[in-house]
Design a protein around this motif. Structure first.
Motif, PDB file in Angstrom:
ATOM      1  N   ASN A  17      28.736  32.137  36.479  1.00 47.01           N
ATOM      2  CA  ASN A  17      29.247  33.261  37.236  1.00 47.01           C
ATOM      3  C   ASN A  17      29.217  34.530  36.384  1.00 47.01           C
ATOM      4  OD1 ASN A  17      31.265  35.125  38.537  1.00 47.01           O
ATOM      5  ND2 ASN A  17      31.438  33.384  39.925  1.00 47.01           N
ATOM      6  N   PRO A  18      28.704  35.643  36.931  1.00 43.66           N
ATOM      7  CA  PRO A  18      28.634  36.890  36.149  1.00 43.66           C
ATOM      8  C   PRO A  18      29.993  37.373  35.651  1.00 43.66           C
ATOM      9  CG  PRO A  18      27.263  37.041  38.110  1.00 43.66           C
ATOM     10  CD  PRO A  18      28.043  35.780  38.234  1.00 43.66           C
ATOM     11  N   VAL A  19      31.065  37.059  36.360  1.00 39.93           N
ATOM     12  CA  VAL A  19      32.400  37.473  35.900  1.00 39.93           C
ATOM     13  C   VAL A  19      32.727  36.810  34.568  1.00 39.93           C
ATOM     14  CG1 VAL A  19      34.857  37.414  36.442  1.00 39.93           C
ATOM     15  CG2 VAL A  19      33.205  37.918  38.239  1.00 39.93           C
ATOM     16  N   ALA A  20      32.319  35.555  34.401  1.00 37.68           N
ATOM     17  CA  ALA A  20      32.548  34.868  33.134  1.00 37.68           C
ATOM     18  C   ALA A  20      31.745  35.514  32.009  1.00 37.68           C
ATOM     19  CB  ALA A  20      32.187  33.389  33.266  1.00 37.68           C
ATOM     20  N   LYS A  21      30.521  35.923  32.304  1.00 38.90           N
ATOM     21  CA  LYS A  21      29.705  36.593  31.288  1.00 38.90           C
ATOM     22  C   LYS A  21      30.312  37.935  30.911  1.00 38.90           C
ATOM     23  CE  LYS A  21      25.531  34.423  33.152  1.00 38.90           C
ATOM     24  NZ  LYS A  21      24.191  34.639  33.741  1.00 38.90           N
ATOM     25  N   LEU A  22      30.806  38.660  31.913  1.00 42.87           N
ATOM     26  CA  LEU A  22      31.469  39.931  31.635  1.00 42.87           C
ATOM     27  C   LEU A  22      32.710  39.713  30.781  1.00 42.87           C
ATOM     28  CD1 LEU A  22      31.850  42.969  32.141  1.00 42.87           C
ATOM     29  CD2 LEU A  22      33.042  42.383  34.258  1.00 42.87           C
ATOM     30  N   THR A 131      23.901  41.101  43.025  1.00 41.72           N
ATOM     31  CA  THR A 131      24.634  40.612  44.188  1.00 41.72           C
ATOM     32  C   THR A 131      25.688  39.586  43.777  1.00 41.72           C
ATOM     33  OG1 THR A 131      22.696  40.975  45.583  1.00 41.72           O
ATOM     34  CG2 THR A 131      24.412  39.543  46.454  1.00 41.72           C
ATOM     35  N   ASP A 132      25.329  38.679  42.866  1.00 39.44           N
ATOM     36  CA  ASP A 132      26.301  37.700  42.367  1.00 39.44           C
ATOM     37  C   ASP A 132      27.460  38.389  41.649  1.00 39.44           C
ATOM     38  OD1 ASP A 132      24.761  35.665  43.374  1.00 39.44           O
ATOM     39  OD2 ASP A 132      23.687  35.319  41.487  1.00 39.44           O
ATOM     40  N   LEU A 133      27.140  39.449  40.892  1.00 39.79           N
ATOM     41  CA  LEU A 133      28.193  40.182  40.191  1.00 39.79           C
ATOM     42  C   LEU A 133      29.130  40.856  41.185  1.00 39.79           C
ATOM     43  CD1 LEU A 133      29.453  41.277  37.595  1.00 39.79           C
ATOM     44  CD2 LEU A 133      27.783  43.138  37.649  1.00 39.79           C
ATOM     45  N   ALA A 134      28.571  41.450  42.237  1.00 39.77           N
ATOM     46  CA  ALA A 134      29.409  42.091  43.255  1.00 39.77           C
ATOM     47  C   ALA A 134      30.290  41.064  43.955  1.00 39.77           C
ATOM     48  CB  ALA A 134      28.529  42.828  44.267  1.00 39.77           C
ATOM     49  N   ASP A 135      29.729  39.906  44.263  1.00 44.19           N
ATOM     50  CA  ASP A 135      30.537  38.848  44.884  1.00 44.19           C
ATOM     51  C   ASP A 135      31.695  38.445  43.988  1.00 44.19           C
ATOM     52  OD1 ASP A 135      28.932  38.797  47.106  1.00 44.19           O
ATOM     53  OD2 ASP A 135      27.661  37.172  46.383  1.00 44.19           O
ATOM     54  N   LEU A 141      38.017  38.970  41.097  1.00 48.83           N
ATOM     55  CA  LEU A 141      38.851  40.005  40.489  1.00 48.83           C
ATOM     56  C   LEU A 141      39.538  40.894  41.510  1.00 48.83           C
ATOM     57  CD1 LEU A 141      36.647  41.094  37.451  1.00 48.83           C
ATOM     58  CD2 LEU A 141      38.378  39.307  37.596  1.00 48.83           C
ATOM     59  N   LYS A 142      39.231  40.691  42.787  1.00 44.44           N
ATOM     60  CA  LYS A 142      39.889  41.408  43.886  1.00 44.44           C
ATOM     61  C   LYS A 142      39.719  42.924  43.795  1.00 44.44           C
ATOM     62  CE  LYS A 142      41.360  37.448  45.281  1.00 44.44           C
ATOM     63  NZ  LYS A 142      40.711  36.779  46.448  1.00 44.44           N
ATOM     64  N   LEU A 143      38.555  43.368  43.309  1.00 41.58           N
ATOM     65  CA  LEU A 143      38.275  44.801  43.331  1.00 41.58           C
ATOM     66  C   LEU A 143      37.981  45.244  44.760  1.00 41.58           C
ATOM     67  CD1 LEU A 143      36.062  45.322  40.154  1.00 41.58           C
ATOM     68  CD2 LEU A 143      38.523  45.567  40.405  1.00 41.58           C
ATOM     69  N   PRO A 144      38.216  46.522  45.087  1.00 41.45           N
ATOM     70  CA  PRO A 144      37.966  46.992  46.454  1.00 41.45           C
ATOM     71  C   PRO A 144      36.521  46.751  46.879  1.00 41.45           C
ATOM     72  CG  PRO A 144      39.207  48.625  45.216  1.00 41.45           C
ATOM     73  CD  PRO A 144      38.789  47.572  44.230  1.00 41.45           C
ATOM     74  N   ALA A 145      36.349  46.105  48.021  1.00 42.63           N
ATOM     75  CA  ALA A 145      35.010  45.757  48.489  1.00 42.63           C
ATOM     76  C   ALA A 145      34.167  47.002  48.730  1.00 42.63           C
ATOM     77  CB  ALA A 145      35.108  44.916  49.756  1.00 42.63           C
ATOM     78  N   ARG A 146      34.790  48.069  49.215  1.00 41.03           N
ATOM     79  CA  ARG A 146      34.033  49.286  49.506  1.00 41.03           C
ATOM     80  C   ARG A 146      33.417  49.854  48.236  1.00 41.03           C
ATOM     81  NH1 ARG A 146      36.172  54.213  53.342  1.00 41.03           N
ATOM     82  NH2 ARG A 146      34.259  55.445  53.321  1.00 41.03           N
ATOM     83  N   ARG A 219      37.202  41.783  54.590  1.00 42.20           N
ATOM     84  CA  ARG A 219      35.873  41.379  54.991  1.00 42.20           C
ATOM     85  C   ARG A 219      35.564  39.954  54.542  1.00 42.20           C
ATOM     86  NH1 ARG A 219      31.515  44.025  54.132  1.00 42.20           N
ATOM     87  NH2 ARG A 219      30.286  42.164  53.721  1.00 42.20           N
ATOM     88  N   THR A 220      34.556  39.379  55.151  1.00 41.28           N
ATOM     89  CA  THR A 220      34.082  38.056  54.772  1.00 41.28           C
ATOM     90  C   THR A 220      32.838  38.202  53.900  1.00 41.28           C
ATOM     91  OG1 THR A 220      32.754  37.906  56.794  1.00 41.28           O
ATOM     92  CG2 THR A 220      34.993  36.997  56.861  1.00 41.28           C
ATOM     93  N   TRP A 221      32.457  37.113  53.240  1.00 41.77           N
ATOM     94  CA  TRP A 221      31.340  37.138  52.309  1.00 41.77           C
ATOM     95  C   TRP A 221      30.357  36.032  52.671  1.00 41.77           C
ATOM     96  CZ3 TRP A 221      31.260  41.151  49.000  1.00 41.77           C
ATOM     97  CH2 TRP A 221      32.464  41.834  48.800  1.00 41.77           C
ATOM     98  N   ALA A 222      29.077  36.348  52.545  1.00 41.72           N
ATOM     99  CA  ALA A 222      28.041  35.377  52.899  1.00 41.72           C
ATOM    100  C   ALA A 222      28.010  34.217  51.919  1.00 41.72           C
ATOM    101  CB  ALA A 222      26.665  36.059  52.952  1.00 41.72           C
ATOM    102  N   ARG A 223      28.339  34.497  50.646  1.00 40.56           N
ATOM    103  CA  ARG A 223      28.304  33.464  49.617  1.00 40.56           C
ATOM    104  C   ARG A 223      29.629  33.443  48.878  1.00 40.56           C
ATOM    105  NH1 ARG A 223      23.009  34.869  46.221  1.00 40.56           N
ATOM    106  NH2 ARG A 223      24.168  36.831  46.113  1.00 40.56           N
TER     107      ARG A 223
END
Length: 262
Positions: A17-22, A131-135, A141-146, A219-223
């Motif tokens: 997961n990109p969050v772990a790399k960050l 896209t994985d990082l945004a997800d 991390l519950k950052l604002p989706a917008r 919002r919902t997420w595709a992945r």
């Protein structure tokens, strides 16, 4: 299935997961930012080698991606050696240049520091899909989706700048206005690219608003962005690298906290 030109990588951490790399990159960088000493940076750099190998980059790709780091590190070290704070024995002094024992130690620390912070950050993020990082940023991390989706859309458009620059150059050459005045031509093309980017960004923003990306509802997420034990292991490795580097620096007496004595 979409066809992509990104090279397939089989490293153990390539698919994490990109969050772990960050998080791992931040865990390594933060302690090194708080001190300027060669020991902690050198120890961290040595411990990072298995992590860099686990990224799964081919040798050619590794060197191409990290060229800016390898260039910036010696340049920063030379600058510190010539103009850094001097202490101890002075080896050379001329005009504003003063090379001393203290400035050389600072230069060595800066060299290892740039490598220890920059290499893992670059190598870990080479394998990150935007896209994985945004997800991950939105779901974990519950950052604002917008905000996240807007940043993702902007990153997707960065790749078009090269194509736009090439198209502008070809168009100017076809009109016969690209054969003289190199500086003026570059300035004019840069301004045209800036205007084109603003127009494209405005169009993209309108399209995203029309499709409901700017709504305030949840919002919902595709992945689904998953964070499992392998991601926790990567974070543990990053923390262990930082803790070991700090411990060795403190034990050897080289720890130099930039905000003063602790």
């Amino acid at each position: 299935m979409a066809v992509t030109d990104r090279p397939a990588r089989s490293g153990p951490i390539a698919g994490l997961n990109p969050v772990a790399k960050l998080g791992a990159a931040l865990l390594i960088a933060v302690p090194l930012v708080l001190t300027i000493d060669p020991v902690s940076a050198a120890v961290a750099l040595l411990l990072e080698l298995p992590l860099l190998l686990a990224a799964g980059l081919r040798p050619r790709e590794f060197w191409l991606r990290t060229i800016p780091i390898w260039v910036a590190a010696p340049l920063a070290a030379v600058t510190i050696a010539l103009y850094g704070a001097s202490s101890g024995e002075v080896y050379l002094e001329w005009f504003v240049v003063r090379i001393s024992e203290g400035s050389l130690m600072l230069a060595l620390a800066t060299f290892f520091r740039v490598l220890a912070i920059g290499l893992p950050a670059v190598v870990l993020f080479v394998t990150v899909d935007p896209t994985d990082l945004a997800d991950g940023l939105s779901q974990l991390l519950k950052l604002p989706a917008r905000f996240v989706l807007g940043a993702l859309a902007g990153m997707r458009l960065l790749g078009l700048l090269t194509d736009d620059w090439r198209a502008l150059a070809l168009a100017r050459r076809a009109r016969g206005v690209a054969d003289s005045g190199r500086v003026r031509r570059v300035v004019g093309m840069a301004f045209a690219l800036f205007v084109l980017s603003i127009r494209r960004g405005s169009t993209l923003a309108t399209a995203m608003e029309a499709r409901g990306f700017g709504g305030s509802e949840s919002r919902t997420w595709a992945r689904e962005s998953r964070f499992g034990w392998r991601e926790w292991m990567l974070l543990a490795v990053g923390a262990a690298i930082s803790a070991t580097a700090v411990a060795v620096a403190v034990l050897t007496g080289s720890w130099n906290f930039i905000l003063g004595p602790v």
